[in-house]
Enzyme design. Structure first.
Site, PDB file in Angstrom:
ATOM      1  N   CYS B  79       0.832  -1.213   0.000  1.00  0.00           N
ATOM      2  CA  CYS B  79       0.000   0.000   0.000  1.00  0.00           C
ATOM      3  C   CYS B  79       0.864   1.259   0.000  1.00  0.00           C
ATOM      4  CB  CYS B  79      -0.977  -0.042   1.170  1.00  0.00           C
ATOM      5  SG  CYS B  79      -2.265   1.202   1.052  1.00  0.00           S
ATOM      6  N   ARG B 128      -7.970   2.625   1.309  1.00  0.00           N
ATOM      7  CA  ARG B 128      -7.570   3.840   0.594  1.00  0.00           C
ATOM      8  C   ARG B 128      -6.389   3.494  -0.332  1.00  0.00           C
ATOM      9  NH1 ARG B 128      -8.171   9.156   2.839  1.00  0.00           N
ATOM     10  NH2 ARG B 128      -5.947   9.345   2.597  1.00  0.00           N
ATOM     11  N   HIS B 163      -3.241  -5.269   1.688  1.00  0.00           N
ATOM     12  CA  HIS B 163      -2.565  -5.495   2.967  1.00  0.00           C
ATOM     13  C   HIS B 163      -2.527  -6.965   3.361  1.00  0.00           C
ATOM     14  CE1 HIS B 163      -2.123  -1.290   3.978  1.00  0.00           C
ATOM     15  NE2 HIS B 163      -3.335  -1.096   3.479  1.00  0.00           N
ATOM     16  N   GLU B 165      -0.710  -8.256   5.399  1.00  0.00           N
ATOM     17  CA  GLU B 165      -0.407  -8.376   6.826  1.00  0.00           C
ATOM     18  C   GLU B 165      -1.673  -8.327   7.689  1.00  0.00           C
ATOM     19  OE1 GLU B 165      -0.097  -5.734   5.043  1.00  0.00           O
ATOM     20  OE2 GLU B 165      -0.539  -3.927   6.201  1.00  0.00           O
TER      21      GLU B 165
END
Lengths: 306, 246
Positions: B79, B128, B163, B165
């Site tokens: 990101c 986002r 993401h 993670e």
């Protein structure tokens, strides 16, 4: 198929803000100063807490026009505050596409019993808490991020510390309990058993937890981070510091920018005293503030929220 | 040679703890990186999600931007990390991305990412998120969402617009560790690495998505990068990074 507004998406943005500073701003100019200084988000509000305190009156959601101007001025996330229980203000903020709503005790509460049912919204909410039970009640209402309240608009860190100690101390106590004791603990904290149990097993709140209320210096930010905060909100501490903008506007911009940058650096390097000493040098006048213990009960914002 | 991989996670701001957790679950040694000297002896570096303006600013203050340009291990950006590594910022991967391309937080979503070499899709959390605008011909697309490349590899640089993670699926982190291992193995001990990144960019570029509107130059009101990367620093990774297909 894309899914919007899931808990993972809501809490996910808070995860991205960690280790950062969220700054209160009242207009686009302040928002630009904040972004330039390295804020990871800005919080739009009508007046900073110190002014709400000194001017009195009812504090409400910010003018949507101001919020739009702030959104156009910066690329970082823009948060905005609604009054406790004022779901219509929250609906308006969602329609404006703010990135996070803060259901905040800093504004005058609209409901003395109920908070907003935050599960009804796609936009995530952050809520204040003074202790573990209050934090878990907000999470069960759908809050995707918690901030310990402190005492906003004072520049006095003492209540922020008290609230963090209360939350993290209670978490450590839960971790030491036998499983059958957790039912009693849930009652004592007036919080759902399932959440209490999750906290006992994981040793943390299920959502990102920031600290707010009274942070005015880089050292304050470091203290909060060392006590376990995931990041900090700074309200009046920045834009109420420095030279008086009415006498010397450029000097004020210089002072507040310097302080804002220093607090951002202190939040990242919170456990490196050498960096902290360096960034704390020559920051000018911090906000004068008021001692939180000198406040009369009716002036204490931390007791709002149920 | 050390057996376990030593991976740094840039801990200036953002979701660095989640990356540390994921890497440790896969048996790697994971350390937080806040200053240039923390990069010493690392086999790889993760640049996590967060606010790219904040991360870039803090990186510049302590010279981490240059230190990362000189870093010779594998790189993994998620990101904001993808933005930081693109041509308009550190210029370590041959692509350009548009920030906040899907809109504000109410447009953040999760969806299944189609992987190039795995039938089981990967749940991607897009917050986002950035979107690839231009991709160099040497960049390999490893994952797609509705025709957009969202997981790509340029030599020793792995990039995800989402993401990994934030979910329990460790496949992307495992892929990164494989890349870091391969790069470590391709480096004979005692041989100094090239100091400068080569300035070559590998066109032609494949373009994606719509031209940014005039009102929001890049998605949601993004300010242009404050200082474009110096010409000498742009372009692909040094030759040593090119580790071939995984």
């Amino acid at each position: 198929m894309a899914e919007f507004g899931t808990l993972r998406v809501k809490t996910g943005l808070a995860e991205m803000l960690k280790g950062g500073v969220i700054m209160d701003v009242v207009d686009a100019d302040q928002a630009r100063i904040a972004e330039e200084a390295g804020a990871c988000a800005v919080m739009a509000l009508e007046r900073v807490p110190a002014d709400i305190r000194s001017e009195g009156g009812v504090a409400r959601m910010s003018d949507p026009q101001k919020i739009v101007e702030i959104q156009e001025a910066v690329s970082i996330p823009v948060m905005a505050k609604c009054r406790i229980g004022h779901f219509a203000e929250a609906q308006i903020l969602e329609a404006l596409e703010v990135d996070y709503i803060d259901e905040s005790e800093v504004l005058t509460p609209a409901d003395l019993e109920h908070h907003v049912d935050k599960w009804q919204f796609t936009v995530p909410f952050v809520c204040g808490a003074t202790n573990l039970g209050e934090a878990l009640r907000r999470i069960s209402e759908g809050a995707a991020m918690i901030r310990t309240k402190g005492e906003a608009g004072t520049g006095d860190i003492v209540n922020a510390v008290t609230h963090m100690r209360a939350v993290y101390g209670a978490i450590r106590a839960l971790q030491a309990m036998r499983e059958d004791e957790l039912h009693g603990a849930a009652k004592e904290h007036r919080a759902p058993y399932e959440l209490v149990r999750w906290v006992a097993e994981n040793g943390r709140l299920p959502v990102v937890t920031f600290t707010a209320g009274g942070i005015a210096t880089p050292a304050d930010a470091s203290l909060c981070m060392q006590l376990g905060a995931d990041g900090v909100f700074v309200g009046s501490g920045i834009f109420k510091s420095g030279r008086d903008p009415r006498d010397d506007r450029d000097g004020w911009v210089e002072d507040v920018s310097l302080r804002a940058r220093a607090i951002v650096e202190a939040t990242t390097h919170f456990d490196d005293p050498k960096v902290l000493a360096d960034v704390s040098k020559g920051l000018g006048q911090p906000m004068v503030g008021i001692s939180a213990s000198s406040l009369a009960d009716e002036d204490r914002l931390e007791i709002r929220g149920w | 040679m050390r057996k376990s991989l030593r991976i740094g996670v840039l801990a200036l701001q953002g979701a660095f703890r989640e990356h540390v957790r994921a890497l440790r679950r896969l048996g790697a040694e994971a350390v937080e990186v806040r200053l240039p000297e923390d990069l010493e002896g690392l086999d790889g570096l993760v640049i996590p999600g967060g606010e790219s303006t904040t991360i870039m600013r803090l990186a510049r203050i302590y010279g981490l931007d240059d230190a990362i340009r000189r870093f010779h291990g594998a790189l993994f950006g998620t990101c904001a990390g993808m933005i930081v590594l693109d041509q308009e910022h550190l210029a370590l991967a041959d692509l350009e991305v548009e920030r906040n391309a899907y809109g504000r937080q109410v447009r953040s979503f999760e969806a299944d990412v189609r992987l190039a070499d795995d039938d089981l899709p990967l749940r991607g959390v897009f917050i986002r998120a950035p979107r690839v605008r231009e991709l160099g011909s040497g960049v390999e697309v490893l994952g797609e969402l509705d025709g957009d490349p969202v997981l790509v590899r340029d030599g020793g640089v792995l990039l995800a617009a989402f993401h990994p993670e934030l979910t329990d699926d460790l496949r992307v982190h495992a892929l990164f560790l494989e890349l870091a291992k391969k790069m470590r193995a391709s480096r004979p001990p005692g041989v100094p690495l090239p100091k400068e990144a080569s300035a070559r960019r590998a066109g032609p570029y494949k373009r994606y998505g719509q031209a940014p509107s005039a009102k929001h130059p890049a998605g949601c009101g993004v300010s242009p990068p404050r200082s474009p990367a110096p010409p000498g620093a742009s372009g692909r990774r040094p030759g040593g990074r090119d580790v071939g297909p995984l």
